[in-house]
Design a protein around this motif. Structure first.
Motif, PDB file in Angstrom:
ATOM      1  N   GLY A 195      24.213 -14.618 -35.641  1.00  0.00           N
ATOM      2  CA  GLY A 195      25.561 -14.210 -35.285  1.00  0.00           C
ATOM      3  C   GLY A 195      25.630 -12.928 -34.475  1.00  0.00           C
ATOM      4  N   ASP A 196      24.506 -12.442 -33.969  1.00  0.00           N
ATOM      5  CA  ASP A 196      24.469 -11.175 -33.239  1.00  0.00           C
ATOM      6  C   ASP A 196      24.820 -11.416 -31.778  1.00  0.00           C
ATOM      7  OD1 ASP A 196      24.035  -8.726 -32.200  1.00  0.00           O
ATOM      8  OD2 ASP A 196      21.909  -8.614 -32.681  1.00  0.00           O
ATOM      9  N   ILE A 197      25.980 -10.913 -31.346  1.00  0.00           N
ATOM     10  CA  ILE A 197      26.411 -11.106 -29.964  1.00  0.00           C
ATOM     11  C   ILE A 197      26.259  -9.833 -29.149  1.00  0.00           C
ATOM     12  CG2 ILE A 197      27.993 -12.993 -30.507  1.00  0.00           C
ATOM     13  CD1 ILE A 197      30.264 -10.961 -30.448  1.00  0.00           C
ATOM     14  N   TYR A 198      25.673  -8.794 -29.734  1.00  0.00           N
ATOM     15  CA  TYR A 198      25.533  -7.537 -29.009  1.00  0.00           C
ATOM     16  C   TYR A 198      24.634  -7.673 -27.795  1.00  0.00           C
ATOM     17  CZ  TYR A 198      28.102  -4.961 -32.502  1.00  0.00           C
ATOM     18  OH  TYR A 198      29.098  -4.510 -33.317  1.00  0.00           O
ATOM     19  N   THR A 199      23.683  -8.596 -27.865  1.00  0.00           N
ATOM     20  CA  THR A 199      22.813  -8.826 -26.711  1.00  0.00           C
ATOM     21  C   THR A 199      23.646  -9.148 -25.474  1.00  0.00           C
ATOM     22  OG1 THR A 199      21.034  -9.655 -28.113  1.00  0.00           O
ATOM     23  CG2 THR A 199      20.974 -10.287 -25.800  1.00  0.00           C
ATOM     24  N   VAL A 200      24.600 -10.050 -25.619  1.00  0.00           N
ATOM     25  CA  VAL A 200      25.452 -10.442 -24.493  1.00  0.00           C
ATOM     26  C   VAL A 200      26.345  -9.286 -24.064  1.00  0.00           C
ATOM     27  CG1 VAL A 200      27.283 -11.997 -23.733  1.00  0.00           C
ATOM     28  CG2 VAL A 200      25.431 -12.867 -25.167  1.00  0.00           C
TER      29      VAL A 200
END
Length: 233
Positions: A195-200
């Motif tokens: 659920g980690d969207i920080y990459t985007v």
């Protein structure tokens, strides 16, 4: 091992973790090398050829953030940060320094293998392209897909591997709203495992900054609050 086998550098000072990661990678037909010291890892990363580098943050002599920054100044090889540091600010910092992925410990070795394989496969496909000259041009941005070069208002702007991939995806799919989770699956070629969207989020921010430095008056990547992003063309 065969020269065609992918070669991975593990910069990790915990011997048990490093050996476990190495075993799983080698079971999956990859060659894994271990550097237990930050400075040693940096020197090997800069002076040897690897298909991907996995970097722990807490290391002797030099931390993973600094290693990531220095590697990214010289090379476009895929970089993955792994760390017990779970704070969002650390994820944003690591990705902002040019890492392609950030995994929070503890994680399963099979998840590490899956992400390593996905990053290597995508990088090799993109850098080994043999198709005829192909360009995409929108909003005063031109991308040479084969040479992997970006020109803003006629002047070249340098992007990292994943920044390039994401910008190219936007430009090839304009005027459509993409959720962050969709972009992660499409560009990173992986399911959003935790659920980690920080990459985007961080990569979009870096792309915008570079387009601004390229003197583009209107940044075409628009945030659609509550939905995601849209490239306006």
């Amino acid at each position: 091992m065969s020269k065609d086998v992918s070669r991975v550098l593990l910069i990790e000072d915990d011997a048990s973790i490093a050996e476990l990661q190495k075993d799983y990678l080698e079971i999956n037909q990859m060659e894994a090398e271990i550097a237990s010291d930050g400075l040693e890892g940096l020197n090997r990363a800069l002076n040897e050829s690897f298909d991907l580098i996995v970097i722990d943050i807490m290391l002797p002599s030099m931390d993973g953030f600094e290693i990531c920054r220095r590697i990214r100044e010289k090379k476009n090889v895929p970089l993955m940060i792994v760390s017990a540091k779970k704070e969002d600010i650390d994820k944003v910092r690591g990705l902002g320094l040019g890492a392609d992925d950030y995994m929070t410990k503890p994680f399963s070795p099979s998840e590490l293998v899956a992400r390593v394989q996905a990053h290597i496969k995508r990088y090799q496909l993109l850098t080994g392209a043999t198709q005829e000259n192909d360009t995409v041009e929108r909003a005063q941005i031109l991308i040479d897909k084969n040479a992997r070069r970006v020109f803003v208002l006629g002047k070249e702007v340098i992007f990292t591997t994943k920044e390039f991939d994401l910008l190219l995806f936007f430009m090839e799919h304009p005027n459509r709203v993409w959720m962050k989770e969709q972009l992660f699956r499409q560009v990173w070629d992986m399911d959003d495992l935790d659920g980690d969207i920080y990459t985007v989020v961080v990569h979009v921010g870096r792309i915008r900054e570079k387009l601004k430095k390229g003197k583009l008056s209107e940044i075409p990547i628009e945030t659609i609050w509550g939905s995601g992003y849209r490239f306006n063309a």
